[in-house]
Design a protein around this motif. Structure first.
Motif, PDB file in Angstrom:
ATOM      1  N   MET A   1      49.162  28.588  41.874  1.00  0.00           N
ATOM      2  CA  MET A   1      48.990  29.905  41.265  1.00  0.00           C
ATOM      3  C   MET A   1      49.388  29.844  39.789  1.00  0.00           C
ATOM      4  O   MET A   1      50.398  29.238  39.442  1.00  0.00           O
ATOM      5  CB  MET A   1      49.856  30.940  41.989  1.00  0.00           C
ATOM      6  N   GLN A   2      48.601  30.473  38.919  1.00  0.00           N
ATOM      7  CA  GLN A   2      48.841  30.426  37.494  1.00  0.00           C
ATOM      8  C   GLN A   2      49.182  31.815  36.959  1.00  0.00           C
ATOM      9  O   GLN A   2      48.829  32.838  37.558  1.00  0.00           O
ATOM     10  CB  GLN A   2      47.610  29.881  36.765  1.00  0.00           C
ATOM     11  N   ILE A   3      49.856  31.826  35.806  1.00  0.00           N
ATOM     12  CA  ILE A   3      50.214  33.098  35.166  1.00  0.00           C
ATOM     13  C   ILE A   3      48.948  33.912  34.862  1.00  0.00           C
ATOM     14  O   ILE A   3      48.938  35.140  34.990  1.00  0.00           O
ATOM     15  CB  ILE A   3      51.012  32.851  33.872  1.00  0.00           C
ATOM     16  N   GLN A   4      47.870  33.211  34.488  1.00  0.00           N
ATOM     17  CA  GLN A   4      46.633  33.917  34.180  1.00  0.00           C
ATOM     18  C   GLN A   4      46.122  34.693  35.387  1.00  0.00           C
ATOM     19  O   GLN A   4      45.631  35.824  35.252  1.00  0.00           O
ATOM     20  CB  GLN A   4      45.564  32.926  33.711  1.00  0.00           C
ATOM     21  N   GLN A   5      46.256  34.110  36.581  1.00  0.00           N
ATOM     22  CA  GLN A   5      45.831  34.814  37.792  1.00  0.00           C
ATOM     23  C   GLN A   5      46.623  36.100  37.980  1.00  0.00           C
ATOM     24  O   GLN A   5      46.066  37.149  38.341  1.00  0.00           O
ATOM     25  CB  GLN A   5      46.013  33.920  39.018  1.00  0.00           C
ATOM     26  N   LEU A   6      47.928  36.025  37.749  1.00  0.00           N
ATOM     27  CA  LEU A   6      48.768  37.213  37.902  1.00  0.00           C
ATOM     28  C   LEU A   6      48.422  38.259  36.846  1.00  0.00           C
ATOM     29  O   LEU A   6      48.426  39.463  37.126  1.00  0.00           O
ATOM     30  CB  LEU A   6      50.249  36.826  37.794  1.00  0.00           C
ATOM     31  N   THR A   7      48.106  37.790  35.630  1.00  0.00           N
ATOM     32  CA  THR A   7      47.707  38.714  34.570  1.00  0.00           C
ATOM     33  C   THR A   7      46.420  39.436  34.950  1.00  0.00           C
ATOM     34  O   THR A   7      46.295  40.661  34.787  1.00  0.00           O
ATOM     35  CB  THR A   7      47.510  37.968  33.239  1.00  0.00           C
ATOM     36  N   TYR A   8      45.453  38.687  35.472  1.00  0.00           N
ATOM     37  CA  TYR A   8      44.200  39.297  35.921  1.00  0.00           C
ATOM     38  C   TYR A   8      44.466  40.315  37.029  1.00  0.00           C
ATOM     39  O   TYR A   8      43.943  41.437  37.007  1.00  0.00           O
ATOM     40  CB  TYR A   8      43.253  38.211  36.442  1.00  0.00           C
ATOM     41  N   PHE A   9      45.266  39.908  38.000  1.00  0.00           N
ATOM     42  CA  PHE A   9      45.554  40.783  39.143  1.00  0.00           C
ATOM     43  C   PHE A   9      46.234  42.074  38.701  1.00  0.00           C
ATOM     44  O   PHE A   9      45.843  43.177  39.092  1.00  0.00           O
ATOM     45  CB  PHE A   9      46.437  40.048  40.149  1.00  0.00           C
ATOM     46  N   VAL A  10      47.273  41.969  37.869  1.00  0.00           N
ATOM     47  CA  VAL A  10      48.017  43.151  37.422  1.00  0.00           C
ATOM     48  C   VAL A  10      47.113  44.084  36.617  1.00  0.00           C
ATOM     49  O   VAL A  10      47.167  45.312  36.764  1.00  0.00           O
ATOM     50  CB  VAL A  10      49.248  42.730  36.594  1.00  0.00           C
ATOM     51  N   THR A  11      46.265  43.522  35.780  1.00  0.00           N
ATOM     52  CA  THR A  11      45.364  44.351  34.968  1.00  0.00           C
ATOM     53  C   THR A  11      44.384  45.115  35.854  1.00  0.00           C
ATOM     54  O   THR A  11      44.132  46.307  35.637  1.00  0.00           O
ATOM     55  CB  THR A  11      44.595  43.480  33.957  1.00  0.00           C
ATOM     56  N   VAL A  12      43.828  44.450  36.864  1.00  0.00           N
ATOM     57  CA  VAL A  12      42.913  45.132  37.790  1.00  0.00           C
ATOM     58  C   VAL A  12      43.658  46.241  38.534  1.00  0.00           C
ATOM     59  O   VAL A  12      43.157  47.355  38.695  1.00  0.00           O
ATOM     60  CB  VAL A  12      42.297  44.138  38.795  1.00  0.00           C
ATOM     61  N   ALA A  13      44.869  45.944  38.975  1.00  0.00           N
ATOM     62  CA  ALA A  13      45.659  46.930  39.717  1.00  0.00           C
ATOM     63  C   ALA A  13      45.937  48.159  38.862  1.00  0.00           C
ATOM     64  O   ALA A  13      45.850  49.299  39.336  1.00  0.00           O
ATOM     65  CB  ALA A  13      46.968  46.304  40.194  1.00  0.00           C
ATOM     66  N   GLU A  14      46.271  47.946  37.599  1.00  0.00           N
ATOM     67  CA  GLU A  14      46.627  49.060  36.723  1.00  0.00           C
ATOM     68  C   GLU A  14      45.404  49.825  36.232  1.00  0.00           C
ATOM     69  O   GLU A  14      45.489  51.032  35.966  1.00  0.00           O
ATOM     70  CB  GLU A  14      47.450  48.538  35.542  1.00  0.00           C
ATOM     71  N   LEU A  39      42.446  34.269  44.399  1.00  0.00           N
ATOM     72  CA  LEU A  39      43.853  34.603  44.611  1.00  0.00           C
ATOM     73  C   LEU A  39      44.079  35.069  46.042  1.00  0.00           C
ATOM     74  O   LEU A  39      45.062  34.682  46.695  1.00  0.00           O
ATOM     75  CB  LEU A  39      44.286  35.688  43.617  1.00  0.00           C
ATOM     76  N   GLU A  40      43.154  35.890  46.554  1.00  0.00           N
ATOM     77  CA  GLU A  40      43.266  36.357  47.937  1.00  0.00           C
ATOM     78  C   GLU A  40      43.151  35.182  48.910  1.00  0.00           C
ATOM     79  O   GLU A  40      43.884  35.124  49.914  1.00  0.00           O
ATOM     80  CB  GLU A  40      42.183  37.403  48.227  1.00  0.00           C
ATOM     81  N   SER A  41      42.273  34.247  48.602  1.00  0.00           N
ATOM     82  CA  SER A  41      42.108  33.081  49.480  1.00  0.00           C
ATOM     83  C   SER A  41      43.357  32.208  49.454  1.00  0.00           C
ATOM     84  O   SER A  41      43.799  31.698  50.493  1.00  0.00           O
ATOM     85  CB  SER A  41      40.894  32.253  49.032  1.00  0.00           C
ATOM     86  N   GLU A  42      43.932  32.051  48.273  1.00  0.00           N
ATOM     87  CA  GLU A  42      45.133  31.228  48.135  1.00  0.00           C
ATOM     88  C   GLU A  42      46.311  31.838  48.891  1.00  0.00           C
ATOM     89  O   GLU A  42      47.080  31.124  49.531  1.00  0.00           O
ATOM     90  CB  GLU A  42      45.479  31.078  46.650  1.00  0.00           C
ATOM     91  N   LEU A  43      46.445  33.178  48.822  1.00  0.00           N
ATOM     92  CA  LEU A  43      47.559  33.855  49.481  1.00  0.00           C
ATOM     93  C   LEU A  43      47.271  34.161  50.949  1.00  0.00           C
ATOM     94  O   LEU A  43      48.170  34.517  51.706  1.00  0.00           O
ATOM     95  CB  LEU A  43      47.882  35.161  48.742  1.00  0.00           C
ATOM     96  N   LYS A  44      45.989  34.078  51.314  1.00  0.00           N
ATOM     97  CA  LYS A  44      45.557  34.390  52.680  1.00  0.00           C
ATOM     98  C   LYS A  44      45.850  35.835  53.069  1.00  0.00           C
ATOM     99  O   LYS A  44      46.190  36.136  54.214  1.00  0.00           O
ATOM    100  CB  LYS A  44      46.205  33.428  53.695  1.00  0.00           C
ATOM    101  N   VAL A  45      45.730  36.733  52.100  1.00  0.00           N
ATOM    102  CA  VAL A  45      45.866  38.177  52.353  1.00  0.00           C
ATOM    103  C   VAL A  45      44.823  38.914  51.511  1.00  0.00           C
ATOM    104  O   VAL A  45      44.329  38.389  50.507  1.00  0.00           O
ATOM    105  CB  VAL A  45      47.276  38.711  51.988  1.00  0.00           C
ATOM    106  N   ARG A  46      44.475  40.115  51.936  1.00  0.00           N
ATOM    107  CA  ARG A  46      43.599  40.982  51.141  1.00  0.00           C
ATOM    108  C   ARG A  46      44.472  41.849  50.262  1.00  0.00           C
ATOM    109  O   ARG A  46      45.364  42.559  50.754  1.00  0.00           O
ATOM    110  CB  ARG A  46      42.732  41.857  52.046  1.00  0.00           C
ATOM    111  N   ILE A  47      44.273  41.794  48.967  1.00  0.00           N
ATOM    112  CA  ILE A  47      45.147  42.537  48.057  1.00  0.00           C
ATOM    113  C   ILE A  47      44.494  43.802  47.505  1.00  0.00           C
ATOM    114  O   ILE A  47      45.184  44.668  46.973  1.00  0.00           O
ATOM    115  CB  ILE A  47      45.621  41.641  46.893  1.00  0.00           C
ATOM    116  N   PHE A  48      43.167  43.907  47.641  1.00  0.00           N
ATOM    117  CA  PHE A  48      42.467  45.108  47.184  1.00  0.00           C
ATOM    118  C   PHE A  48      41.511  45.602  48.261  1.00  0.00           C
ATOM    119  O   PHE A  48      40.906  44.801  48.981  1.00  0.00           O
ATOM    120  CB  PHE A  48      41.649  44.843  45.911  1.00  0.00           C
ATOM    121  N   ASP A  49      41.390  46.910  48.358  1.00  0.00           N
ATOM    122  CA  ASP A  49      40.309  47.527  49.120  1.00  0.00           C
ATOM    123  C   ASP A  49      39.274  48.003  48.117  1.00  0.00           C
ATOM    124  O   ASP A  49      39.606  48.683  47.130  1.00  0.00           O
ATOM    125  CB  ASP A  49      40.829  48.723  49.945  1.00  0.00           C
ATOM    126  N   ARG A  50      38.025  47.630  48.321  1.00  0.00           N
ATOM    127  CA  ARG A  50      36.957  48.025  47.412  1.00  0.00           C
ATOM    128  C   ARG A  50      36.395  49.381  47.833  1.00  0.00           C
ATOM    129  O   ARG A  50      36.160  49.620  49.015  1.00  0.00           O
ATOM    130  CB  ARG A  50      35.828  46.990  47.410  1.00  0.00           C
TER     131      ARG A  50
END
Length: 307
Positions: A1-14, A39-50
């Motif tokens: 997991m990279q910092i860029q992935q977390l940056t992308y994730f947090v930005t989408v969430a916000e 990221l979802e595949s790496e964590l093996k969880v769904r983090i967003f509902d579309r």
């Protein structure tokens, strides 16, 4: 997991939208969608509902957001170490209370030769918690009563925050010189029912307060209510009208400086837990540590509602 992935994730969430996040990050929507899927595949969880309107965090996504936001905040601090021009900031979210102005003034006088940006926002308790969780505020000042404390502990645990107790208080009736109750040494709930009460707009926690009783009278029996959203407006109403409010003994000296009394309420057994919150496992800045020392002094010399 990279910092860029977390940056992308947090930005989408916000942003609540992959398209809006892609515009803010200056990346293409397909690449951002792929990064989130990876990221979802790496964590093996769904983090967003579309949804048709965008995306919303799942329960697992909310947990990930708390951790990711904290990591990114720490990264900003680390990156700032290399900059000699890094601004010093004291950012506080606080339940609206007149006492906070005195503390900010004391902090300023202690540091007026230094370049420190002060940021204080007055919010209801739920908003204070959210501001600290998101990193908008470094520390948050909160007060909870008997019926709120259990839910507060649950929410702080869920949001990965820590409560630091300062003291235990109770409610008094704050009244100004235009109130017929001004010269009373004690007031009853029956007396208070005759006058309007000033309150902050409701949030989740204040709704819990409706279950409170004082001397057998529920707070819901107060039908004359004026809602305002800041302590300055509350001060003006108390000074100029017969309106009253419930307030902790903590703020009595500050109100007294404006000619407003804090009168004991007969048979009031409401317990107010006063404290401040911070993110878990996060070191406070030197500025926040200095302000916490001012907070910790609030109850050291407190002798009673009138002084």
């Amino acid at each position: 997991m990279q910092i860029q992935q977390l940056t992308y994730f947090v930005t989408v969430a916000e942003q609540g939208s992959i398209n809006k996040a892609a515009e803010k990050l200056f990346v293409t929507q397909p690449n951002l969608s792929k990064a989130i899927s990876n990221l979802e595949s790496e964590l093996k969880v769904r983090i967003f509902d579309r949804t048709n309107k965008g995306v919303i965090l799942t329960d697992d996504g909310k947990k990930l957001y708390q951790y990711a936001r904290t990591i990114l905040n720490q990264m900003e601090l680390i990156q700032g170490l290399s900059s000699r021009e890094r601004p010093r900031i004291l950012s506080i979210a606080s339940y609206p209370i007149i006492t906070m102005g005195r503390l900010i003034g004391a902090f300023y006088n202690n540091h007026k030769q230094e370049e420190i940006a002060l940021k204080l926002v007055e919010q209801r308790m739920q908003q204070v918690i959210e501001s600290v969780e998101s990193g908008e505020a470094e520390i948050g000042f909160v007060m909870s009563n008997n019926v709120q404390v259990k839910e507060l502990k649950h929410m702080l645990h869920f949001k990965n925050l820590v409560f630091n107790p300062l003291g235990v208080d109770t409610w008094y009736a704050n009244v100004g010189p235009n109130s017929p109750l001004y010269n009373e040494t004690e007031v009853t709930m029956e007396q208070l029912l005759q006058y309007p009460i000033v309150r902050l707009p409701d949030d989740y926690f204040s709704n819990l307060t409706f279950y409170l009783q004082i001397d057998g009278i529920r707070l819901t029996e107060h039908k004359k209510v004026v809602y305002v959203n800041d302590s300055a407006a509350i001060l003006a109403l108390l000074s100029q009208t017969d309106i009253f409010r419930f307030g902790p003994g903590l703020s009595a000296p500050d109100f007294a400086a404006h000619g407003i009394r804090s009168i004991p309420i007969r048979n009031c057994d409401v317990q107010i837990n006063v404290g401040w919150v911070q993110r878990k496992r996060e070191l406070l800045s030197p500025e926040a540590q200095d302000f916490v020392r001012l907070l910790e002094g609030l109850y050291l010399k407190q002798t009673g509602p009138e002084g």
